[in-house]
Design a protein around this motif. Structure first.
Motif, PDB file in Angstrom:
ATOM      1  N   ARG A   1       0.832  -1.203   0.000  1.00 43.13           N
ATOM      2  CA  ARG A   1       0.000   0.000   0.000  1.00 43.13           C
ATOM      3  C   ARG A   1       0.865   1.251   0.000  1.00 43.13           C
ATOM      4  O   ARG A   1       1.732   1.413   0.854  1.00 43.13           O
ATOM      5  CB  ARG A   1      -0.930   0.012   1.209  1.00 43.13           C
ATOM      6  CG  ARG A   1      -1.904  -1.151   1.090  1.00 43.13           C
ATOM      7  CD  ARG A   1      -3.078  -1.056   1.997  1.00 43.13           C
ATOM      8  NE  ARG A   1      -3.825  -2.305   1.858  1.00 43.13           N
ATOM      9  CZ  ARG A   1      -4.882  -2.634   2.544  1.00 43.13           C
ATOM     10  NH1 ARG A   1      -5.375  -1.781   3.428  1.00 43.13           N
ATOM     11  NH2 ARG A   1      -5.491  -3.789   2.347  1.00 43.13           N
TER      12      ARG A   1
ATOM     13  N   ARG B   1       2.337   1.871  12.902  1.00 41.74           N
ATOM     14  CA  ARG B   1       1.451   0.749  12.587  1.00 41.74           C
ATOM     15  C   ARG B   1       1.290   0.525  11.081  1.00 41.74           C
ATOM     16  O   ARG B   1       0.527  -0.325  10.656  1.00 41.74           O
ATOM     17  CB  ARG B   1       0.055   0.983  13.191  1.00 41.74           C
ATOM     18  CG  ARG B   1       0.066   1.261  14.686  1.00 41.74           C
ATOM     19  CD  ARG B   1      -1.336   1.428  15.206  1.00 41.74           C
ATOM     20  NE  ARG B   1      -2.061   2.418  14.414  1.00 41.74           N
ATOM     21  CZ  ARG B   1      -3.264   2.218  13.904  1.00 41.74           C
ATOM     22  NH1 ARG B   1      -3.893   1.095  14.110  1.00 41.74           N
ATOM     23  NH2 ARG B   1      -3.849   3.166  13.198  1.00 41.74           N
ATOM     24  N   HIS B   2       1.984   1.326  10.280  1.00 41.17           N
ATOM     25  CA  HIS B   2       1.812   1.213   8.822  1.00 41.17           C
ATOM     26  C   HIS B   2       3.109   0.827   8.125  1.00 41.17           C
ATOM     27  O   HIS B   2       4.165   1.401   8.377  1.00 41.17           O
ATOM     28  CB  HIS B   2       1.330   2.536   8.229  1.00 41.17           C
ATOM     29  CG  HIS B   2      -0.095   2.831   8.525  1.00 41.17           C
ATOM     30  ND1 HIS B   2      -0.482   3.516   9.653  1.00 41.17           N
ATOM     31  CD2 HIS B   2      -1.237   2.518   7.856  1.00 41.17           C
ATOM     32  CE1 HIS B   2      -1.809   3.620   9.662  1.00 41.17           C
ATOM     33  NE2 HIS B   2      -2.295   3.021   8.580  1.00 41.17           N
TER      34      HIS B   2
ATOM     35  N   PHE C   1       3.309  -5.232   3.686  1.00 42.62           N
ATOM     36  CA  PHE C   1       2.995  -6.009   4.891  1.00 42.62           C
ATOM     37  C   PHE C   1       2.336  -7.312   4.483  1.00 42.62           C
ATOM     38  O   PHE C   1       1.913  -7.474   3.346  1.00 42.62           O
ATOM     39  CB  PHE C   1       2.095  -5.204   5.845  1.00 42.62           C
ATOM     40  CG  PHE C   1       0.719  -4.895   5.303  1.00 42.62           C
ATOM     41  CD1 PHE C   1       0.515  -3.824   4.449  1.00 42.62           C
ATOM     42  CD2 PHE C   1      -0.376  -5.684   5.644  1.00 42.62           C
ATOM     43  CE1 PHE C   1      -0.752  -3.530   3.947  1.00 42.62           C
ATOM     44  CE2 PHE C   1      -1.657  -5.391   5.149  1.00 42.62           C
ATOM     45  CZ  PHE C   1      -1.832  -4.315   4.293  1.00 42.62           C
TER      46      PHE C   1
ATOM     47  N   MET D   1      -0.565 -10.192   4.905  1.00 41.33           N
ATOM     48  CA  MET D   1      -1.954 -10.245   5.357  1.00 41.33           C
ATOM     49  C   MET D   1      -2.471 -11.672   5.202  1.00 41.33           C
ATOM     50  O   MET D   1      -2.112 -12.382   4.270  1.00 41.33           O
ATOM     51  CB  MET D   1      -2.814  -9.253   4.566  1.00 41.33           C
ATOM     52  CG  MET D   1      -4.221  -9.163   5.089  1.00 41.33           C
ATOM     53  SD  MET D   1      -5.106  -7.607   4.734  1.00 41.33           S
ATOM     54  CE  MET D   1      -4.911  -7.394   3.009  1.00 41.33           C
TER      55      MET D   1
ATOM     56  N   ILE E   1      -6.734  -4.361  13.972  1.00 44.13           N
ATOM     57  CA  ILE E   1      -5.866  -5.491  13.671  1.00 44.13           C
ATOM     58  C   ILE E   1      -6.510  -6.370  12.591  1.00 44.13           C
ATOM     59  O   ILE E   1      -5.833  -7.029  11.816  1.00 44.13           O
ATOM     60  CB  ILE E   1      -5.526  -6.270  14.965  1.00 44.13           C
ATOM     61  CG1 ILE E   1      -4.370  -7.231  14.767  1.00 44.13           C
ATOM     62  CG2 ILE E   1      -6.718  -6.976  15.557  1.00 44.13           C
ATOM     63  CD1 ILE E   1      -3.700  -7.648  16.075  1.00 44.13           C
TER      64      ILE E   1
ATOM     65  N   GLY F   1      -9.789  -6.323   9.579  1.00 43.78           N
ATOM     66  CA  GLY F   1     -10.900  -5.669   8.884  1.00 43.78           C
ATOM     67  C   GLY F   1     -11.588  -6.722   8.059  1.00 43.78           C
ATOM     68  O   GLY F   1     -10.925  -7.515   7.396  1.00 43.78           O
TER      69      GLY F   1
ATOM     70  N   ARG G   1     -19.967 -10.248   2.511  1.00 36.99           N
ATOM     71  CA  ARG G   1     -19.863  -9.639   1.183  1.00 36.99           C
ATOM     72  C   ARG G   1     -21.247  -9.469   0.564  1.00 36.99           C
ATOM     73  O   ARG G   1     -22.162 -10.254   0.841  1.00 36.99           O
ATOM     74  CB  ARG G   1     -19.012 -10.520   0.256  1.00 36.99           C
ATOM     75  CG  ARG G   1     -17.731 -11.059   0.867  1.00 36.99           C
ATOM     76  CD  ARG G   1     -16.844  -9.988   1.468  1.00 36.99           C
ATOM     77  NE  ARG G   1     -15.557 -10.558   1.899  1.00 36.99           N
ATOM     78  CZ  ARG G   1     -14.680  -9.918   2.649  1.00 36.99           C
ATOM     79  NH1 ARG G   1     -14.927  -8.699   3.101  1.00 36.99           N
ATOM     80  NH2 ARG G   1     -13.537 -10.487   2.980  1.00 36.99           N
TER      81      ARG G   1
ATOM     82  N   LEU H   1      -6.388 -10.163   8.382  1.00 33.89           N
ATOM     83  CA  LEU H   1      -5.615  -9.880   9.597  1.00 33.89           C
ATOM     84  C   LEU H   1      -4.257  -9.355   9.165  1.00 33.89           C
ATOM     85  O   LEU H   1      -3.543 -10.005   8.395  1.00 33.89           O
ATOM     86  CB  LEU H   1      -5.429 -11.142  10.438  1.00 33.89           C
ATOM     87  CG  LEU H   1      -4.459 -11.001  11.625  1.00 33.89           C
ATOM     88  CD1 LEU H   1      -5.156 -10.342  12.809  1.00 33.89           C
ATOM     89  CD2 LEU H   1      -3.895 -12.349  12.057  1.00 33.89           C
TER      90      LEU H   1
ATOM     91  N   ARG I   1       0.820  -6.463  12.555  1.00 35.17           N
ATOM     92  CA  ARG I   1       0.144  -5.906  13.737  1.00 35.17           C
ATOM     93  C   ARG I   1      -0.094  -7.009  14.764  1.00 35.17           C
ATOM     94  O   ARG I   1      -0.016  -6.778  15.968  1.00 35.17           O
ATOM     95  CB  ARG I   1      -1.157  -5.219  13.331  1.00 35.17           C
ATOM     96  CG  ARG I   1      -0.868  -3.959  12.535  1.00 35.17           C
ATOM     97  CD  ARG I   1      -2.103  -3.101  12.321  1.00 35.17           C
ATOM     98  NE  ARG I   1      -1.783  -2.004  11.400  1.00 35.17           N
ATOM     99  CZ  ARG I   1      -2.681  -1.172  10.918  1.00 35.17           C
ATOM    100  NH1 ARG I   1      -3.951  -1.293  11.265  1.00 35.17           N
ATOM    101  NH2 ARG I   1      -2.312  -0.209  10.104  1.00 35.17           N
TER     102      ARG I   1
ATOM    103  N   ILE J   1       6.022  -1.075  14.282  1.00 37.25           N
ATOM    104  CA  ILE J   1       5.809  -2.140  13.304  1.00 37.25           C
ATOM    105  C   ILE J   1       7.090  -2.450  12.508  1.00 37.25           C
ATOM    106  O   ILE J   1       7.282  -3.553  12.022  1.00 37.25           O
ATOM    107  CB  ILE J   1       4.618  -1.786  12.367  1.00 37.25           C
ATOM    108  CG1 ILE J   1       4.073  -3.046  11.677  1.00 37.25           C
ATOM    109  CG2 ILE J   1       5.009  -0.703  11.363  1.00 37.25           C
ATOM    110  CD1 ILE J   1       2.711  -2.863  11.040  1.00 37.25           C
TER     111      ILE J   1
END
Ligand code: 4AD
Ligand code: MG
Length: 478
Positions: A229, A237-238, A242, A244, A402, A404, A408, A448, A452, A463
């Motif tokens: 991203r 935290r970014h 990363f 996922m 932590i 999202g 759907r 997740l 994080r 992080i």
């Protein structure tokens, strides 16, 4: 032949007194020309190697410096010294790799995490990073264990894609077009037909959309891979890169989804607690030490291990977004104007709001559901109230968001209508829409953020200290 070596972790566990063994590792310290603390990365604890006085000439002993690589054969004996129960009486020492003590950046003393970030290629050799990365490994392993045990298929979704799954426009472009001579169409825009893929592409921000394709065939899938991203957030935290974990399940609604997420988080924490007790103990002490420098009021009530125990043994709090906003509006922090950002229904909660809910109000992880549709992605299922979507975020103490996820939108017409409203190009996502045309089912999933999670379990506040080589704005060294 090197593979007759025994790892220090195994030796310390088995304590095979009287046995001749060969170990290999790196010197942490060498005291009195006699005691070598050897570490091979398998465990936080070192093995004490004892060199008999007079056994080696001085020129040889001088080469046993911090971080020199050694092969040592000897006999395991009971240790009379403090701090260890066994030691290795060396009969043969071979220096596999010298290390110039004058130039070696890591000294046997406490270094700041900021400094260690500048030498990230060496920081694995410290106790702290050894512990963090062994725990990171365990958590990754536990992720696969958890899903495999439950019959989920591990789906490898693409790294290079043509879609922006989250629709947030924070993608890194992938191109082989030359920067100095980009081919242009007549109207002056870049002519992507000349590019490698013949169209604009980017690094994936999420494997979810492809994950949904898998879920609507296998039932339950998960992805576990890097995501990228280009958000310019220089926070603790970014990351720009990363990892996922994104499970996606057919025949799941929002409640099923939150139940799975909670069970999953508790499972992987428990796994690390069982398999990394020594590393967690080290980090627990490290944090206690760090806390001593803080005023009493800012110290945590629970230590690291107690915190993890608490999270695995207690249900997460579950509230709706609307309830969350009400709590914030009623809070002393709001009334005393302590929040920097305003609170009202419809806001995308800021980290200060999330932290208030989790750390001050509930003091435990909180699952917030049913967010306003305006602040969430196009694919989330629209609730009957016309205002909210079946979203869920999990907020963790000290970390904030932590997880999202959401149920759907499985209804074709509703999905297309939402895409139009949010200007998500339906023609490019024809393949995604096909799942809604051919045997659509209620389904749900979540993401997740792995780093994080590692932060939460290790208690590391930044992080950048839980991923081997962090990529952040203006930083891509190593
Ligand atoms: O909330 P996010 O953006 O959700 C998704 O990407 C969905 N497609 C997930 C899904 O439903 N399958 O991101 C999910 C999680 C966040 O909760 C956070 O933990 C982490 O990914 N995350 C980041 N971690 C580190 N650095 C960043 N820049 C992150 N952005 C998100
Ligand atoms: Mg999110």
């Amino acid at each position: 032949m090197f593979n007759n070596r025994i790892k220090i972790k195994q030796l310390l566990a088995e304590q095979p007194k009287g046995r001749q063994v060969t170990v290999m590792g790196w010197v942490r310290t060498f005291r009195n020309n006699q005691f070598i603390a050897l570490n091979d990365g398998s465990a936080n604890n070192n093995l004490q190697v004892v060199v008999e006085l007079g056994q080696y000439p001085d020129e040889f002993l001088k080469r046993i410096t911090t971080s020199a690589a050694l092969k040592v054969t000897g006999v395991i004996t009971e240790s009379l010294g403090k701090g260890q129960s066994i030691e290795l009486k060396a009969t043969e020492i071979e220096i596999l790799g010298d290390s110039d003590a004058e130039k070696y950046p890591l000294q046997p003393k406490k270094h700041s995490l900021e400094f260690l970030r500048e030498i990230a290629h060496l920081r694995f050799r410290t106790n702290t990073f050894g512990a963090v990365f062994r725990i990171r490994h365990s958590l990754a392993f536990a992720v696969h264990q958890f899903f495999n045990d439950r019959g989920f298929i591990y789906l490898h979704t693409p790294i290079i894609t043509a879609s922006d799954a989250e629709g947030a426009g924070e993608t890194f472009k992938v191109t082989t077009l030359p920067f100095d001579k980009t081919p242009r169409a007549e109207n002056g825009t870049v002519d992507f037909s000349a590019d490698f893929f013949g169209r604009p592409t980017n690094l994936t921000v999420s494997g979810q959309l492809e994950g949904e394709l898998g879920a609507t065939a296998f039932g339950d899938i998960y992805t576990f891979g890097p995501t990228f991203r280009a958000e310019n957030s220089n926070t603790a935290r970014h990351l720009a890169e990363f990892w996922m974990i994104e499970p996606e399940m057919a025949f799941y609604d929002l409640e099923d989804n939150t139940n799975l997420a909670e069970e999953f988080i508790q499972y992987i924490i428990k796994y690390a607690m069982e398999h990394n007790a020594e590393d967690l103990e080290f980090l627990r002490m490290r944090l206690l030490d760090e806390e001593k420098t803080k005023p009493q009021a800012e110290r945590s009530e629970l230590d690291l291990v107690q915190k993890l125990q608490f999270v695995t043994e207690n249900k997460f709090e579950r509230i709706t977004y609307t309830e969350a906003i009400d709590i914030l509006l009623q809070s002393p922090a709001y009334k005393k104007k302590k929040f920097q950002y305003d609170v009202k229904w419809g806001i995308d909660m800021q980290s200060e709001h999330e932290r208030y809910l989790v750390e001050k109000h509930f003091k435990k992880p909180v699952i917030v559901t049913n967010y306003p549709k305006e602040i969430k992605a196009f694919y989330m299922r629209q609730n009957d109230d016309g205002k909210t979507v079946a979203a869920m975020d999990i907020l963790a103490p000290g970390i904030g968001e932590i997880v999202g996820g959401s149920q759907r939108e499985e209804r074709y017409d509703k999905l297309v209508q939402r895409m139009e409203e949010m200007q998500v190009p339906a023609e490019e996502l024809w393949w995604y829409l096909d799942t809604r045309r051919f045997g659509t089912v209620p389904h749900a999933g979540f993401g997740l953020g792995f780093e994080r999670m590692v932060q939460f379990v290790t208690g590391m506040t930044n992080i950048r200290d839980v991923i081997a080589f962090p990529r952040t704005p203006k930083s891509a060294e190593f």
